[in-house]
Design a protein around this motif. Sequence first.
Motif, PDB file in Angstrom:
ATOM      1  N   ARG A 196      61.900  39.981  27.285  1.00 55.67           N
ATOM      2  CA  ARG A 196      61.376  40.775  28.282  1.00 55.67           C
ATOM      3  C   ARG A 196      61.658  40.021  29.586  1.00 55.67           C
ATOM      4  NH1 ARG A 196      54.991  41.540  26.239  1.00 55.67           N
ATOM      5  NH2 ARG A 196      55.230  42.838  24.574  1.00 55.67           N
ATOM      6  N   GLU A 197      62.066  38.744  29.677  1.00 50.90           N
ATOM      7  CA  GLU A 197      62.508  38.016  30.793  1.00 50.90           C
ATOM      8  C   GLU A 197      63.834  38.638  31.332  1.00 50.90           C
ATOM      9  OE1 GLU A 197      62.747  33.475  32.441  1.00 50.90           O
ATOM     10  OE2 GLU A 197      62.843  33.816  30.287  1.00 50.90           O
ATOM     11  N   ILE A 198      64.824  38.855  30.353  1.00 53.36           N
ATOM     12  CA  ILE A 198      65.936  39.660  30.884  1.00 53.36           C
ATOM     13  C   ILE A 198      65.596  40.915  31.615  1.00 53.36           C
ATOM     14  CG2 ILE A 198      68.077  40.696  30.109  1.00 53.36           C
ATOM     15  CD1 ILE A 198      68.059  38.379  28.130  1.00 53.36           C
ATOM     16  N   LEU A 199      64.732  41.635  30.702  1.00 50.02           N
ATOM     17  CA  LEU A 199      64.358  42.811  31.271  1.00 50.02           C
ATOM     18  C   LEU A 199      63.800  42.968  32.795  1.00 50.02           C
ATOM     19  CD1 LEU A 199      62.584  44.661  28.034  1.00 50.02           C
ATOM     20  CD2 LEU A 199      65.000  44.940  29.036  1.00 50.02           C
ATOM     21  N   ARG A 200      62.892  42.214  32.968  1.00 57.17           N
ATOM     22  CA  ARG A 200      62.284  41.927  34.296  1.00 57.17           C
ATOM     23  C   ARG A 200      63.121  41.619  35.492  1.00 57.17           C
ATOM     24  NH1 ARG A 200      57.527  39.029  31.160  1.00 57.17           N
ATOM     25  NH2 ARG A 200      56.374  40.793  30.626  1.00 57.17           N
ATOM     26  N   PHE A 201      64.166  40.831  35.038  1.00 58.28           N
ATOM     27  CA  PHE A 201      64.994  40.221  36.161  1.00 58.28           C
ATOM     28  C   PHE A 201      66.060  41.210  36.433  1.00 58.28           C
ATOM     29  CE2 PHE A 201      64.294  35.644  35.174  1.00 58.28           C
ATOM     30  CZ  PHE A 201      63.509  35.489  36.226  1.00 58.28           C
ATOM     31  N   ALA A 202      66.520  42.045  35.271  1.00 53.21           N
ATOM     32  CA  ALA A 202      67.490  43.116  35.476  1.00 53.21           C
ATOM     33  C   ALA A 202      66.709  44.473  36.098  1.00 53.21           C
ATOM     34  CB  ALA A 202      68.011  43.602  33.878  1.00 53.21           C
ATOM     35  N   MET A 203      65.447  44.654  36.000  1.00 48.48           N
ATOM     36  CA  MET A 203      64.784  45.682  36.821  1.00 48.48           C
ATOM     37  C   MET A 203      64.636  45.147  38.016  1.00 48.48           C
ATOM     38  SD  MET A 203      63.219  48.389  36.987  1.00 48.48           S
ATOM     39  CE  MET A 203      62.908  48.809  35.431  1.00 48.48           C
ATOM     40  N   LEU A 204      64.386  43.997  38.543  1.00 49.13           N
ATOM     41  CA  LEU A 204      64.464  43.473  39.867  1.00 49.13           C
ATOM     42  C   LEU A 204      65.617  43.775  40.839  1.00 49.13           C
ATOM     43  CD1 LEU A 204      62.035  42.063  41.522  1.00 49.13           C
ATOM     44  CD2 LEU A 204      62.958  40.041  41.142  1.00 49.13           C
ATOM     45  N   ALA A 205      66.640  43.402  40.053  1.00 52.01           N
ATOM     46  CA  ALA A 205      68.174  43.462  40.479  1.00 52.01           C
ATOM     47  C   ALA A 205      68.380  45.034  40.775  1.00 52.01           C
ATOM     48  CB  ALA A 205      69.225  42.577  39.818  1.00 52.01           C
ATOM     49  N   SER A 206      68.277  45.828  39.655  1.00 56.51           N
ATOM     50  CA  SER A 206      68.558  47.192  39.917  1.00 56.51           C
ATOM     51  C   SER A 206      67.737  47.943  40.840  1.00 56.51           C
ATOM     52  CB  SER A 206      68.130  47.722  38.482  1.00 56.51           C
ATOM     53  OG  SER A 206      66.938  47.999  38.157  1.00 56.51           O
ATOM     54  N   LEU A 207      66.563  47.480  41.169  1.00 58.06           N
ATOM     55  CA  LEU A 207      66.008  48.034  42.291  1.00 58.06           C
ATOM     56  C   LEU A 207      66.408  47.858  43.461  1.00 58.06           C
ATOM     57  CD1 LEU A 207      62.221  47.437  40.921  1.00 58.06           C
ATOM     58  CD2 LEU A 207      63.143  49.578  41.065  1.00 58.06           C
ATOM     59  N   GLY A 208      66.931  46.699  43.643  1.00 56.41           N
ATOM     60  CA  GLY A 208      67.917  46.682  44.925  1.00 56.41           C
ATOM     61  C   GLY A 208      69.268  47.611  45.210  1.00 56.41           C
ATOM     62  N   SER A 209      69.684  47.604  43.917  1.00 55.62           N
ATOM     63  CA  SER A 209      70.742  48.711  43.717  1.00 55.62           C
ATOM     64  C   SER A 209      70.324  50.174  44.156  1.00 55.62           C
ATOM     65  CB  SER A 209      71.392  48.556  42.202  1.00 55.62           C
ATOM     66  OG  SER A 209      71.887  47.296  42.282  1.00 55.62           O
ATOM     67  N   ALA A 210      69.197  50.373  43.431  1.00 57.11           N
ATOM     68  CA  ALA A 210      68.433  51.786  44.062  1.00 57.11           C
ATOM     69  C   ALA A 210      68.395  51.805  45.570  1.00 57.11           C
ATOM     70  CB  ALA A 210      67.163  51.772  43.292  1.00 57.11           C
ATOM     71  N   CYS A 211      67.964  50.882  46.179  1.00 55.14           N
ATOM     72  CA  CYS A 211      67.838  51.045  47.770  1.00 55.14           C
ATOM     73  C   CYS A 211      69.358  51.079  48.091  1.00 55.14           C
ATOM     74  CB  CYS A 211      67.391  49.771  48.391  1.00 55.14           C
ATOM     75  SG  CYS A 211      65.455  49.469  47.755  1.00 55.14           S
ATOM     76  N   LEU A 212      70.253  50.388  47.919  1.00 52.05           N
ATOM     77  CA  LEU A 212      71.841  50.491  48.164  1.00 52.05           C
ATOM     78  C   LEU A 212      72.155  51.813  48.081  1.00 52.05           C
ATOM     79  CD1 LEU A 212      74.005  49.060  49.492  1.00 52.05           C
ATOM     80  CD2 LEU A 212      74.558  48.130  47.271  1.00 52.05           C
ATOM     81  N   PHE A 213      72.211  52.255  46.889  1.00 46.93           N
ATOM     82  CA  PHE A 213      73.022  53.601  46.444  1.00 46.93           C
ATOM     83  C   PHE A 213      72.237  54.795  47.146  1.00 46.93           C
ATOM     84  CE2 PHE A 213      74.913  50.812  43.078  1.00 46.93           C
ATOM     85  CZ  PHE A 213      76.117  50.830  43.336  1.00 46.93           C
ATOM     86  N   THR A 214      70.865  54.617  47.148  1.00 44.34           N
ATOM     87  CA  THR A 214      70.290  55.927  47.796  1.00 44.34           C
ATOM     88  C   THR A 214      70.561  55.921  49.391  1.00 44.34           C
ATOM     89  OG1 THR A 214      68.191  55.347  46.753  1.00 44.34           O
ATOM     90  CG2 THR A 214      68.013  56.406  48.748  1.00 44.34           C
ATOM     91  N   TYR A 215      70.879  54.839  49.984  1.00 47.35           N
ATOM     92  CA  TYR A 215      71.539  54.725  51.362  1.00 47.35           C
ATOM     93  C   TYR A 215      72.864  55.204  51.262  1.00 47.35           C
ATOM     94  CZ  TYR A 215      74.224  52.638  55.182  1.00 47.35           C
ATOM     95  OH  TYR A 215      74.960  52.435  56.234  1.00 47.35           O
ATOM     96  N   ILE A 216      73.729  54.778  50.413  1.00 48.33           N
ATOM     97  CA  ILE A 216      75.032  54.855  50.263  1.00 48.33           C
ATOM     98  C   ILE A 216      75.393  56.785  50.133  1.00 48.33           C
ATOM     99  CG2 ILE A 216      77.190  54.930  48.906  1.00 48.33           C
ATOM    100  CD1 ILE A 216      76.649  51.940  48.789  1.00 48.33           C
ATOM    101  N   SER A 217      74.618  57.262  49.187  1.00 48.97           N
ATOM    102  CA  SER A 217      74.711  58.700  48.597  1.00 48.97           C
ATOM    103  C   SER A 217      74.033  59.545  49.945  1.00 48.97           C
ATOM    104  CB  SER A 217      73.946  58.860  47.568  1.00 48.97           C
ATOM    105  OG  SER A 217      72.521  58.585  47.751  1.00 48.97           O
ATOM    106  N   ASN A 218      73.245  58.965  50.692  1.00 54.26           N
ATOM    107  CA  ASN A 218      72.740  59.940  51.910  1.00 54.26           C
ATOM    108  C   ASN A 218      73.207  59.418  53.275  1.00 54.26           C
ATOM    109  OD1 ASN A 218      70.072  61.487  50.664  1.00 54.26           O
ATOM    110  ND2 ASN A 218      70.273  59.553  49.637  1.00 54.26           N
ATOM    111  N   ALA A 219      74.052  58.467  53.313  1.00 51.65           N
ATOM    112  CA  ALA A 219      74.492  58.018  54.657  1.00 51.65           C
ATOM    113  C   ALA A 219      75.155  59.109  55.491  1.00 51.65           C
ATOM    114  CB  ALA A 219      75.414  56.737  54.441  1.00 51.65           C
ATOM    115  N   ALA A 220      76.284  59.718  54.970  1.00 55.03           N
ATOM    116  CA  ALA A 220      76.899  60.689  55.627  1.00 55.03           C
ATOM    117  C   ALA A 220      76.029  61.929  55.975  1.00 55.03           C
ATOM    118  CB  ALA A 220      78.153  61.288  54.572  1.00 55.03           C
ATOM    119  N   ASN A 221      75.391  62.454  55.092  1.00 53.85           N
ATOM    120  CA  ASN A 221      74.322  63.574  55.334  1.00 53.85           C
ATOM    121  C   ASN A 221      73.355  63.164  56.725  1.00 53.85           C
ATOM    122  OD1 ASN A 221      75.066  65.675  54.279  1.00 53.85           O
ATOM    123  ND2 ASN A 221      73.743  65.498  52.328  1.00 53.85           N
ATOM    124  N   VAL A 222      72.775  61.902  56.432  1.00 52.87           N
ATOM    125  CA  VAL A 222      71.792  61.600  57.416  1.00 52.87           C
ATOM    126  C   VAL A 222      72.245  61.078  58.916  1.00 52.87           C
ATOM    127  CG1 VAL A 222      69.980  59.634  58.144  1.00 52.87           C
ATOM    128  CG2 VAL A 222      70.175  60.775  55.861  1.00 52.87           C
TER     129      VAL A 222
END
Length: 413
Positions: A224-250
Amino acid sequence: MTNVSSSPPSANAPASGLAFSLVALLGILTAFGPMAIDMYLPSLPAMSADLGSNMADAQLTVASFLAGLAAGQLIYGPLSDRMGRRPPLMVGVILYTIASVGCVFATSMDSLIVLRFVQAVGGAAAPLIARAVISDRCSGIEAARAFSLLMLVMGASPILAPTLGGLILMVGGWRTIFWVLTAFGLVALVWAFIALPETFPAEKRNSRPKESMLKAFGQVLSNREILRFAMLASLGSACLFTYISNAANVMIGTYGIDPTFFGYVFGLNACAIVGSAQINRMLLNRHTPLKIVQAANMALLVLAALMLIGAVTDYAGKFGVLVPMFFIMACIGLTNSNATAMAMDVDRGRAGTVSSFVGFMHFAMGALFASVTGALADGTARPMAGAILLAAILGAVTLRLIHRARRLKAATV
């Protein structure tokens, strides 16, 4: 296991065991994803027009690439724990390079979407092996510093890639961009073949019990410790790739920023990630990685809320979105390297498999958020801002679970 949340040392030295030349190479390997995404973003309108498609389908080439990166993560990590780091890397980079050539000759948006997926499956080996090499060579706060150094090296790609992509688009068209990506793959392949040492040699592999890929993943997923840290890191990536995929349109579609200047605005936000990564290395002299992540997530919550208000009310026009976005990128620079280091340090004996899972979470979450915001696109920045706020909220929940688990563990000792 080294406890990354223990009091940090005062030394400001680079991570031990990592020469500058090796850090540079690992930075290049980590940059495979940003280069393959950021360089061709300015070409999305021209590419969709040339292939007789629309911008919504063109955005799917970003989502399919992220999905391919996620899928590829599941392959190379366990293989690298059994075969060493070099062989899976070479195979992956070769596949990436061949698929890049295929993208040059794509005749439809559907074929390009498929080729981008294959390109990503190959390219997934590069950042995964880079993380495993760091885990082989250093741990704890030293690993967090090393990941921050990687962000400094790879940070040049989001700064330079969109601008370079815009220049290539003007000179040679969108297909030329994929020729450049082909050359990038070849350079990385030759450099890694010559200069990357085997950091997980046969004597280390033979000193641990043989595990099947399924059993290795089972051990990681049950932690569970790995799961939580991996989730924490992946949510940062969710922000980053949300921005990247929408950047040109916005930026181009919603706020009318000239495509020529798109790369400069995009690069400015990349500077926020690079700068915060350098600040993170200094902060690690006084604070633990977990405390830094917690502070960054609190700031992220406030900034994402401000950006959503700006997107909904348009009270400051494009600046109500773009200014908070700059500081959101800085928060991501503080979150991702520390959360990744904490996850990798939990089970160093399965560094490749843990790297696979962390990478899978990074890109699966990124693909999910990018796909959903693409489907909800309404010509405004609201879907992008709302998705980033959601990721920040989920990050706060994950941090609460981490602290709760640590309190319970301390109470039972």
